[in-house]
Design an enzyme around this catalytic site. Sequence first.
Site, short mmCIF file in Angstrom:
data_model
loop_
_atom_site.label_atom_id
_atom_site.label_comp_id
_atom_site.label_asym_id
_atom_site.label_seq_id
_atom_site.Cartn_x
_atom_site.Cartn_y
_atom_site.Cartn_z
CD GLN A 78 -6.17 10.93 0.41
OE1 GLN A 78 -7.40 12.08 -0.36
NE2 GLN A 78 -6.46 10.07 0.82
CD GLU A 96 -4.21 3.20 -12.83
OE1 GLU A 96 -4.67 2.97 -14.20
OE2 GLU A 96 -4.39 2.25 -11.53
CD GLU A 129 -7.96 5.86 -2.72
OE1 GLU A 129 -7.26 7.01 -3.64
OE2 GLU A 129 -8.06 4.99 -4.04
CB ALA A 134 -19.43 6.42 -4.67
#
Length: 297
Positions: A78, A96, A129, A134
């Site tokens: 992704q 990040e 995001e 989580a």
Amino acid sequence: MTGPKRKALGRGLAALIPSAPPSPAMAPAGSTLSARGDGLRTLAIEEIHPSGDQPRQIFDDARLAELADSIRTQGVIQPVIVRVRPQGGYELVAGERRWRAAQRAGLHEIPAVVRDIAPMRAFEMAMVENLQRADLNPIEEAAGYQRLISDFGYTQETLAGRVGKDRTTVTNALRLLRLPESVRDLVVAGRISMGHARALLGLESVDAMERLARRVSAREMSVRQVEALVRRERSVSAAAPTPAAPSASARDLGDRLARILGTKVKVVEAGPGRGHLEVHYHSLDQLDALIARWLPS
């Protein structure tokens, strides 16, 4: 038998970035997918810089190493999301952890979706995001909610709908910001849980919260045990007599002594004709000077 269907997290990134491509294989390196310059590119790792507004501050080293191992085998599935920096290069909006893991994996390039995003919109996207994944600890989540409320003007209700949470969940998260910093640090470190932290909020004083938090982190205690201790502490505090206000004569005497000694003096009355003095000092030199005045050589 299948388990309960997980509730969708608001509209998520799909709504915030409706034109983001689903796969890095859709565009060749260096290409763009829109007239504005938005779209999928392959960027050099060193061209990308982390954002100072990243909601997530803690990156678990073990999980980062696992992701790096996966990237070595499968690549970056992704793409990260970035925006152009005025000073050159690109600033991370989302992804990040993938960017850090890609560096660990030895990659020199990474697929990225380049978007034209205002700074505050970028923070909102990064927050959503991280919530979807989580990836935030309870304190980071609470701070992110507070930032969205303060900077975007959301109410708790509209924010809850935006991120796909119950309003009660958002309210309880925000309450964690009332904890003293030392207790918040214990939550971030995972030494006390969010349930423990919420129970500690039942205490009125910072000292009591910090004292009980240290007990919780030092030994295993259930949330119910902590709630019971909080109820006991509150009942003891309620039963304790409220100290009487000093009399006018005691205040006057304390003021006169303070002028003579050059430091704060408090006259504490314990009963008719009884009590004690509290003489404050702010350095050892000042204490030596006070003693010299009381005990002349």
